[in-house]
Design a protein around this motif. Sequence first.
Motif, PDB file in Angstrom:
ATOM      1  N   GLU A   1       0.807  -1.220   0.000  1.00  0.00           N
ATOM      2  CA  GLU A   1       0.000   0.000   0.000  1.00  0.00           C
ATOM      3  C   GLU A   1       0.847   1.280   0.000  1.00  0.00           C
ATOM      4  N   ASP A   2       1.915   1.274   0.818  1.00  0.00           N
ATOM      5  CA  ASP A   2       2.740   2.478   0.904  1.00  0.00           C
ATOM      6  C   ASP A   2       3.382   2.795  -0.440  1.00  0.00           C
ATOM      7  N   ALA A   3       3.897   1.748  -1.083  1.00  0.00           N
ATOM      8  CA  ALA A   3       4.531   1.960  -2.380  1.00  0.00           C
ATOM      9  C   ALA A   3       3.512   2.480  -3.382  1.00  0.00           C
ATOM     10  N   ASP A   4       2.295   1.960  -3.329  1.00  0.00           N
ATOM     11  CA  ASP A   4       1.264   2.398  -4.269  1.00  0.00           C
ATOM     12  C   ASP A   4       1.012   3.898  -4.160  1.00  0.00           C
ATOM     13  N   LYS A   5       1.012   4.397  -2.944  1.00  0.00           N
ATOM     14  CA  LYS A   5       0.759   5.833  -2.752  1.00  0.00           C
ATOM     15  C   LYS A   5       1.802   6.685  -3.447  1.00  0.00           C
ATOM     16  N   GLU A   6       3.000   6.122  -3.639  1.00  0.00           N
ATOM     17  CA  GLU A   6       4.097   6.894  -4.221  1.00  0.00           C
ATOM     18  C   GLU A   6       4.049   6.935  -5.746  1.00  0.00           C
ATOM     19  N   ILE A   7       3.139   6.166  -6.343  1.00  0.00           N
ATOM     20  CA  ILE A   7       3.041   6.154  -7.802  1.00  0.00           C
ATOM     21  C   ILE A   7       2.478   7.491  -8.293  1.00  0.00           C
ATOM     22  N   TYR A   8       3.072   8.007  -9.353  1.00  0.00           N
ATOM     23  CA  TYR A   8       2.520   9.191 -10.002  1.00  0.00           C
ATOM     24  C   TYR A   8       1.551   8.765 -11.094  1.00  0.00           C
ATOM     25  N   ALA A   9       0.293   9.071 -10.914  1.00  0.00           N
ATOM     26  CA  ALA A   9      -0.685   8.841 -11.969  1.00  0.00           C
ATOM     27  C   ALA A   9      -0.567   9.959 -12.992  1.00  0.00           C
ATOM     28  N   VAL A  10      -0.770   9.644 -14.264  1.00  0.00           N
ATOM     29  CA  VAL A  10      -0.762  10.688 -15.299  1.00  0.00           C
ATOM     30  C   VAL A  10      -2.116  10.683 -16.002  1.00  0.00           C
TER      31      VAL A  10
ATOM     32  N   VAL B   1       0.380  15.157 -13.677  1.00  0.00           N
ATOM     33  CA  VAL B   1       0.839  14.050 -12.849  1.00  0.00           C
ATOM     34  C   VAL B   1       0.463  14.337 -11.400  1.00  0.00           C
ATOM     35  N   ARG B   2       0.150  13.267 -10.695  1.00  0.00           N
ATOM     36  CA  ARG B   2      -0.379  13.421  -9.349  1.00  0.00           C
ATOM     37  C   ARG B   2      -0.093  12.143  -8.581  1.00  0.00           C
ATOM     38  N   ARG B   3       0.480  12.274  -7.381  1.00  0.00           N
ATOM     39  CA  ARG B   3       0.732  11.088  -6.556  1.00  0.00           C
ATOM     40  C   ARG B   3      -0.582  10.416  -6.202  1.00  0.00           C
ATOM     41  N   LEU B   4      -0.618   9.092  -6.339  1.00  0.00           N
ATOM     42  CA  LEU B   4      -1.832   8.357  -5.961  1.00  0.00           C
ATOM     43  C   LEU B   4      -2.167   8.615  -4.493  1.00  0.00           C
ATOM     44  N   GLY B   5      -1.140   8.817  -3.674  1.00  0.00           N
ATOM     45  CA  GLY B   5      -1.377   9.000  -2.245  1.00  0.00           C
ATOM     46  C   GLY B   5      -1.668  10.430  -1.852  1.00  0.00           C
ATOM     47  N   ALA B   6      -1.743  11.339  -2.826  1.00  0.00           N
ATOM     48  CA  ALA B   6      -1.992  12.745  -2.492  1.00  0.00           C
ATOM     49  C   ALA B   6      -3.417  12.896  -1.957  1.00  0.00           C
ATOM     50  N   PRO B   7      -3.586  13.736  -0.936  1.00  0.00           N
ATOM     51  CA  PRO B   7      -4.942  13.960  -0.405  1.00  0.00           C
ATOM     52  C   PRO B   7      -5.862  14.471  -1.516  1.00  0.00           C
ATOM     53  N   VAL B   8      -7.130  14.079  -1.456  1.00  0.00           N
ATOM     54  CA  VAL B   8      -8.082  14.440  -2.497  1.00  0.00           C
ATOM     55  C   VAL B   8      -8.098  15.949  -2.749  1.00  0.00           C
ATOM     56  N   GLU B   9      -7.970  16.713  -1.655  1.00  0.00           N
ATOM     57  CA  GLU B   9      -8.088  18.161  -1.795  1.00  0.00           C
ATOM     58  C   GLU B   9      -6.816  18.798  -2.376  1.00  0.00           C
TER      59      GLU B   9
END
Lengths: 452, 452
Positions: free
Chosen positions: A56-65, B65-73
Amino acid sequence: MSKVTPISGFPEYLPSDRIVEQQFLDVIRETFELHGFASIETRAVEPIDRLSNQGEDADKEIYAVRRLGAPVEEKSDLGLHFDLTVPFARYVLEHAGKLAFPFRRYQIQKVWRGERPQEGRYREFTQADIDIVGDGTLPFHYEVELPLVIADAFSKLPIPPFRIQVNNRQIPEGFYRGLGIEDVTSVLRIVDKLDKIGPDKVTQLLTGGGDTAAPAGPQLSAETAKQVLRLAEISSTDASFVEQVRALGVQHEILDEGLERLAAIMTAANEHAPGLLVADLKIARGLDYYTGTVYETQLIGHESYGSICSGGRYDSLASDGKTTYPGVGISIGVSRLIARLFSQGLVKGSRSTPTAVLVALNNEDERADAMRTAAALRARNIPVEVAPAAAKFGKQIKFADRRGIPFVWFTTENGAEVKDIRSGDQVPADPATWAPPAQDVRPSIETPQENS
Amino acid sequence: MSKVTPISGFPEYLPSDRIVEQQFLDVIRETFELHGFASIETRAVEPIDRLSNQGEDADKEIYAVRRLGAPVEEKSDLGLHFDLTVPFARYVLEHAGKLAFPFRRYQIQKVWRGERPQEGRYREFTQADIDIVGDGTLPFHYEVELPLVIADAFSKLPIPPFRIQVNNRQIPEGFYRGLGIEDVTSVLRIVDKLDKIGPDKVTQLLTGGGDTAAPAGPQLSAETAKQVLRLAEISSTDASFVEQVRALGVQHEILDEGLERLAAIMTAANEHAPGLLVADLKIARGLDYYTGTVYETQLIGHESYGSICSGGRYDSLASDGKTTYPGVGISIGVSRLIARLFSQGLVKGSRSTPTAVLVALNNEDERADAMRTAAALRARNIPVEVAPAAAKFGKQIKFADRRGIPFVWFTTENGAEVKDIRSGDQVPADPATWAPPAQDVRPSIETPQENS
């Protein structure tokens, strides 16, 4: 518009530092190619579901584009790759029919991780990976070969002394089984913390004190825990670690195989990379993933910085259901390595430009001639630029000096002359024959400590 | 997990095609460095507000680009760069105090655009840019120099004949003003479509028929429109275009300066890159941006593919309020260029690996010896790999053949021998002295049409 400021975790180099980085990358690439690794590059993006499930922690670090113009209801399903192994596994599956196995590839690319930036940990950084992948099977000898490639590359780089630490996970596994330990994985996880938390805390965790992460703990006896620690403390730069393990009196066939294999690596290392590899039985990285030899690399005197090059053997890099692809790979953390050398003042570029010769101008009418001189020198692979404007000689020399350009070409009453602006020596020169000394043709890496 | 499939617009190469791409990039880099351009790389991301304001359609193509773990806001405020000019402008502002001006830099990196993929248009692609940037001022002579650098690079690449088309926007501007045209920009925009829509439609638009994009139209007289078209039709590979323009009888001081400058470029081109540059007065790209010379490049026989290398002079690359940075730059669309060559079967890699020599094994016990042979050859910069397993000679030769490895090294009763598997020639060889012919040491680019 947003202010022009650095973005934390996304380092950028000035030209002279970039020259250092380029030369590191050139040496690494050249070495990989001498060892028969073919270059590939993979796209920067992968489907997010392929990148995730690393925890889970690693997933949070992924940059979605996501395209700014994408409809609101369109799911963002792509992310930037965070390493070169996941994309390579996908590449192997996608192109298996067109690749020749065992497939030796290198890959030097940027990767992105949204983790908290700190020294040597960036959000954008460059990795240089080699892997050898088989279809179905992969012989052990590649586990011997791979660290020798890295030793060859590192030996050619202007870096501090280093040690490539090697272990084979069959050694602790066989040893623990020989001791009657059933939960091998838990014990390995605890031993992996040895450098961080020290032997007393490790003993406490092994004997069952437990912690919040593993409340029960493996509940080993004091004597068993002592044996586990004794194994972890063994290291040698040759095959003598085998005797030290044997002296502990534990027997198991998995242990035997592990010892034999690690000994084979150390024997080859002693011939091809003497003193650069260390059999270090506490190395226990990524254990759910690696199944045989594992590698880490320390810069000597910078141990607390952690590993700058790691990898190992995995029995299943990828699988399409029919074929499983085992592999062995090592990844050099190029940005991480260079960042350390810069921060410690261990390397710098000899100049801020490739230019070796500045062709000066007495007046603007000479520009056509100067362009001819420049072209003649370039035809013999000497980097040249022509002065931006006719100006006093002092100003043109200052222009060269500010960039570290070593030579200035002048037209005098006596014809063309070239001045080494470091020594002040000035000699007649013909653009068809004159060349700078070999070490001045290209910028180089200076290692200030050596000169002090 | 998502299926293993290509992602449209994100091309990947097999190893032999990657070898072609690498050699193109090497030649480009080498040429840029010979001309004294320093390498920089910028981070892949920029603040979105810096990337946008290029027009609404372009903004939609930006990848946020946006971190998956970034807070929604948390707002996503970073995007992938879509060219190398915007990041370079920011780099110049950010590091101005540490750069030496005029600053000559090259930059070879991937860029991302979320546009609809088609041949030669990708969502991820590589560009190779050179720019020269001044602080405050930048002399005209750099506009002469830049296309010569590109001509030098392209002349060293295995590509079809090409033409670098050059114009100076002062020429149409001065000419139009001399004709009494006030809305120069509208006329330029219409003329820019000449190749696409043809002279009849251009005339219709110029004389005021208008279209949906510009309903009013510039409302030129038939004779004025004819003059505009006559100018656009002028081209020459030397300075003779000046005579052709003068023959049209239009006078304006801006026209005079434009003609003089373009003539200077053609004169230098005739000496340093004869026949490779064309003064082409219909070239009118990016007119709100470029202020002097503009460049485009066509592959001859592939004109409909469009430009593979474009740029120009801009009076303000960047500005921090105090200092304005004028520049001149050209960008090679490397992915675009190579894609065309691949799709037309014009280039291919001579093999799929750097390996020049495969060291074969009679049996597994010979591996240590084979590793010694390999190391001796590598020490003399010959790429080598050792066979994956002892097998029948036929199988080991097939292993080499499948990868295009030209030489196989054998140990025979008479000692070491090396076989050229293309000719079948086999000769005694010493790893300390034997070398393949120079053209076989590294893979090369084959141009199949030349051989047919």
